[in-house]
Design a protein around this motif. Sequence first.
Motif, PDB file in Angstrom:
ATOM      1  N   PRO A   1      26.568 -83.532  71.632  1.00 55.75           N
ATOM      2  CA  PRO A   1      26.893 -83.343  70.208  1.00 55.75           C
ATOM      3  C   PRO A   1      25.840 -82.324  69.824  1.00 55.75           C
ATOM      4  O   PRO A   1      25.978 -81.718  68.573  1.00 55.75           O
ATOM      5  N   VAL A   2      24.808 -82.121  70.471  1.00 56.76           N
ATOM      6  CA  VAL A   2      23.585 -81.298  69.983  1.00 56.76           C
ATOM      7  C   VAL A   2      23.726 -79.555  70.388  1.00 56.76           C
ATOM      8  O   VAL A   2      23.804 -79.332  71.494  1.00 56.76           O
TER       9      VAL A   2
ATOM     10  N   ILE B   1      18.221 -89.389  66.566  1.00 52.45           N
ATOM     11  CA  ILE B   1      18.462 -88.979  68.112  1.00 52.45           C
ATOM     12  C   ILE B   1      18.742 -87.634  68.330  1.00 52.45           C
ATOM     13  O   ILE B   1      18.022 -86.932  69.302  1.00 52.45           O
TER      14      ILE B   1
ATOM     15  N   GLY C   1      30.833 -82.660  71.792  1.00 53.08           N
ATOM     16  CA  GLY C   1      31.328 -84.061  71.946  1.00 53.08           C
ATOM     17  C   GLY C   1      30.262 -85.223  71.796  1.00 53.08           C
ATOM     18  O   GLY C   1      29.335 -85.030  71.950  1.00 53.08           O
TER      19      GLY C   1
ATOM     20  N   GLY D   1      16.302 -87.741  82.370  1.00 51.89           N
ATOM     21  CA  GLY D   1      17.232 -89.264  82.799  1.00 51.89           C
ATOM     22  C   GLY D   1      15.955 -90.080  83.129  1.00 51.89           C
ATOM     23  O   GLY D   1      14.745 -89.959  83.170  1.00 51.89           O
TER      24      GLY D   1
ATOM     25  N   GLY E   1      26.270 -86.308  77.649  1.00 51.06           N
ATOM     26  CA  GLY E   1      24.789 -85.969  77.440  1.00 51.06           C
ATOM     27  C   GLY E   1      24.188 -85.003  78.456  1.00 51.06           C
ATOM     28  O   GLY E   1      23.712 -85.519  79.297  1.00 51.06           O
ATOM     29  N   VAL E   2      24.704 -83.652  78.395  1.00 47.19           N
ATOM     30  CA  VAL E   2      24.365 -82.928  79.365  1.00 47.19           C
ATOM     31  C   VAL E   2      22.863 -82.495  79.753  1.00 47.19           C
ATOM     32  O   VAL E   2      22.436 -82.325  80.767  1.00 47.19           O
ATOM     33  N   GLY E   3      21.903 -82.543  78.644  1.00 47.57           N
ATOM     34  CA  GLY E   3      20.749 -82.434  79.126  1.00 47.57           C
ATOM     35  C   GLY E   3      20.493 -80.958  79.622  1.00 47.57           C
ATOM     36  O   GLY E   3      21.118 -80.059  79.084  1.00 47.57           O
TER      37      GLY E   3
ATOM     38  N   TYR F   1      16.682 -84.573  70.304  1.00 46.32           N
ATOM     39  CA  TYR F   1      17.083 -83.601  71.446  1.00 46.32           C
ATOM     40  C   TYR F   1      17.305 -82.398  71.088  1.00 46.32           C
ATOM     41  O   TYR F   1      17.248 -81.284  72.117  1.00 46.32           O
TER      42      TYR F   1
ATOM     43  N   TYR G   1      30.699 -85.962  82.329  1.00 43.02           N
ATOM     44  CA  TYR G   1      29.082 -86.293  82.090  1.00 43.02           C
ATOM     45  C   TYR G   1      28.846 -86.254  80.591  1.00 43.02           C
ATOM     46  O   TYR G   1      29.023 -85.306  80.026  1.00 43.02           O
TER      47      TYR G   1
ATOM     48  N   PHE H   1      21.922 -96.527  71.864  1.00 41.20           N
ATOM     49  CA  PHE H   1      22.987 -96.913  71.060  1.00 41.20           C
ATOM     50  C   PHE H   1      22.399 -98.504  70.644  1.00 41.20           C
ATOM     51  O   PHE H   1      22.238 -99.353  71.435  1.00 41.20           O
TER      52      PHE H   1
ATOM     53  N   ASN I   1      14.374 -82.594  83.039  1.00 40.95           N
ATOM     54  CA  ASN I   1      15.192 -83.792  83.637  1.00 40.95           C
ATOM     55  C   ASN I   1      15.035 -85.187  82.670  1.00 40.95           C
ATOM     56  O   ASN I   1      13.869 -85.682  82.962  1.00 40.95           O
TER      57      ASN I   1
ATOM     58  N   ASN J   1      23.124 -90.626  81.935  1.00 39.20           N
ATOM     59  CA  ASN J   1      21.978 -90.876  82.293  1.00 39.20           C
ATOM     60  C   ASN J   1      20.824 -91.049  81.261  1.00 39.20           C
ATOM     61  O   ASN J   1      20.642 -89.864  80.599  1.00 39.20           O
ATOM     62  N   CYS J   2      20.689 -92.157  80.863  1.00 41.11           N
ATOM     63  CA  CYS J   2      19.431 -92.548  79.962  1.00 41.11           C
ATOM     64  C   CYS J   2      19.933 -92.124  78.405  1.00 41.11           C
ATOM     65  O   CYS J   2      19.076 -91.717  77.537  1.00 41.11           O
TER      66      CYS J   2
HETATM   67  C1  LIG Z   1      17.887 -88.491  77.377  1.00 48.99           C
HETATM   68  S1  LIG Z   1      18.825 -87.012  77.296  1.00 48.99           S
HETATM   69  C2  LIG Z   1      19.615 -87.152  78.945  1.00 48.99           C
HETATM   70  C3  LIG Z   1      19.950 -85.787  79.444  1.00 48.99           C
HETATM   71  C4  LIG Z   1      20.597 -85.927  80.857  1.00 48.99           C
HETATM   72  N1  LIG Z   1      21.581 -86.966  80.913  1.00 48.99           N
HETATM   73  C5  LIG Z   1      19.619 -85.922  81.811  1.00 48.99           C
HETATM   74  O1  LIG Z   1      19.547 -87.100  82.742  1.00 48.99           O
HETATM   75  O2  LIG Z   1      18.444 -85.088  81.974  1.00 48.99           O
HETATM   76  C6  LIG Z   1      20.249 -87.534  76.124  1.00 48.99           C
HETATM   77  C7  LIG Z   1      21.288 -86.382  76.196  1.00 48.99           C
HETATM   78  O3  LIG Z   1      22.280 -87.192  75.369  1.00 48.99           O
HETATM   79  C8  LIG Z   1      22.589 -85.958  74.253  1.00 48.99           C
HETATM   80  N2  LIG Z   1      23.129 -86.975  73.089  1.00 48.99           N
HETATM   81  C9  LIG Z   1      22.433 -87.297  72.439  1.00 48.99           C
HETATM   82  N3  LIG Z   1      23.358 -88.193  71.092  1.00 48.99           N
HETATM   83  C10 LIG Z   1      24.446 -88.100  71.812  1.00 48.99           C
HETATM   84  C11 LIG Z   1      25.884 -88.763  71.400  1.00 48.99           C
HETATM   85  N4  LIG Z   1      26.108 -89.335  70.484  1.00 48.99           N
HETATM   86  N5  LIG Z   1      26.673 -88.519  72.603  1.00 48.99           N
HETATM   87  C12 LIG Z   1      26.622 -87.856  73.798  1.00 48.99           C
HETATM   88  N6  LIG Z   1      25.489 -87.367  73.824  1.00 48.99           N
HETATM   89  C13 LIG Z   1      24.322 -87.452  73.210  1.00 48.99           C
HETATM   90  C14 LIG Z   1      21.198 -85.435  73.876  1.00 48.99           C
HETATM   91  O4  LIG Z   1      21.402 -84.036  73.311  1.00 48.99           O
HETATM   92  C15 LIG Z   1      20.623 -85.397  75.416  1.00 48.99           C
HETATM   93  O5  LIG Z   1      21.244 -84.060  76.042  1.00 48.99           O
END
Ligand SMILES: C[S@@+](CC[C@H](N)C(=O)[O-])C[C@H]1O[C@@H](n2cnc3c(N)ncnc32)[C@H](O)[C@@H]1O
Length: 322
Positions: free
Chosen positions: A93-94, A8, A125, A48, A68-70, A12, A66, A149, A46, A143-144
């Motif tokens: 975490p990326v 994962i 984190g 999400g 998973g900042v994307g 990302y 928030y 998990f 985007n 979001n998404c």
């Molecule tokens: C599907 S994207 C969604 C990004 C953003 N929320 C959006 O709506 O555009 C998932 C995001 O979660 C981050 N991510 C991946 N593994 C994660 C983890 N274990 N904990 C938190 N964030 C994580 C990715 O790097 C990515 O930024």
Amino acid sequence: MSTYLQTIEQVYEQAARQPDASLCCTQAPVWNLPDLRIPPIMLQMNYGCGSTVNPRDLKPSDTILYVGVGGGLEALQFAYFTRRPGGVVAIDPVAAMREKARANFVEATRLNPWFRPEFVQILDGNALALPVASSSASVLAQNCLFNVFKEADLAAALAEVVRVLKPGGFFATSDPITPTPLPDAFRDDAVARARCLSGCQTLDEYLATMVRAGFGRIEVRARFPYRLVTPAEYPSLTEAVLLESIEVVAHKVPDNFDGSAIFTGRTALYTGPDDVFTDASGAVLPCGIPVPVSDAAALRLARHPAIVVTGPTWHARGGGCC
Ligand SMILES: C[S@@+](CC[C@H](N)C(=O)[O-])C[C@H]1O[C@@H](n2cnc3c(N)ncnc32)[C@H](O)[C@@H]1O
């Protein structure tokens, strides 16, 4: 770290370096508010599958976490309301994603005179061990991400959400769901999971997981078709599946009379003869006016001969009596 979680992060990392509009195909409208200009790169990133926090639920005093900042799109939208350092904290975490989001916030500063990069604090984190204090956020959103998990990690992530939320706070979340359980071979496809396709739960499983996490009130705010996945694209599927997306708001509040209350848009309508119907569960139904009720309360109230109960709309807007 499990290998699927590593996959994962790799997906990302790549999506941070090379924006990929096909990664998640959300049709969710972005906020169109005075003086809010979303940088085009945030729209391309985007990733999400819906919207999380509705502007009508936010207060300037909120502290929003928030996960998973994307590309930073939703965090920027939330900062529109908080407009102070520490008002929005975003974790990821990326490293490449955090770096890209920071660059996108510099662009947001150029386009939005009211915005300053310190309005969104970006932290290294993980959703499974959030790097913030207990009871420190009034709003938490993802979001998404949580759909990727596996069961034990999802339970851990939700336990972290409950720990970090202040009592009375809410968790706004958007994820894809599947109409029927997905085949194990597809669920084991880590790249499809990372792309938010093969980890989906059914709606019942999704809501049961939220109940187990301890939320006292869970509202399905939206439910809509999301994406078709086919055996031609994913041979581990035996038939095509139309995934849906849901937006859910779960409140850290005590259970009500019926336990954890799930709202799916049902209402109860008291037809008289009194001006108002009340009972020990907390039901207050003015004669002739539909009042939002939870699914459990709807079942119970439907047994009363003077109460009509309407079906789920999958659009619970908040409020209601029981
Ligand atoms: C599907 S994207 C969604 C990004 C953003 N929320 C959006 O709506 O555009 C998932 C995001 O979660 C981050 N991510 C991946 N593994 C994660 C983890 N274990 N904990 C938190 N964030 C994580 C990715 O790097 C990515 O930024």
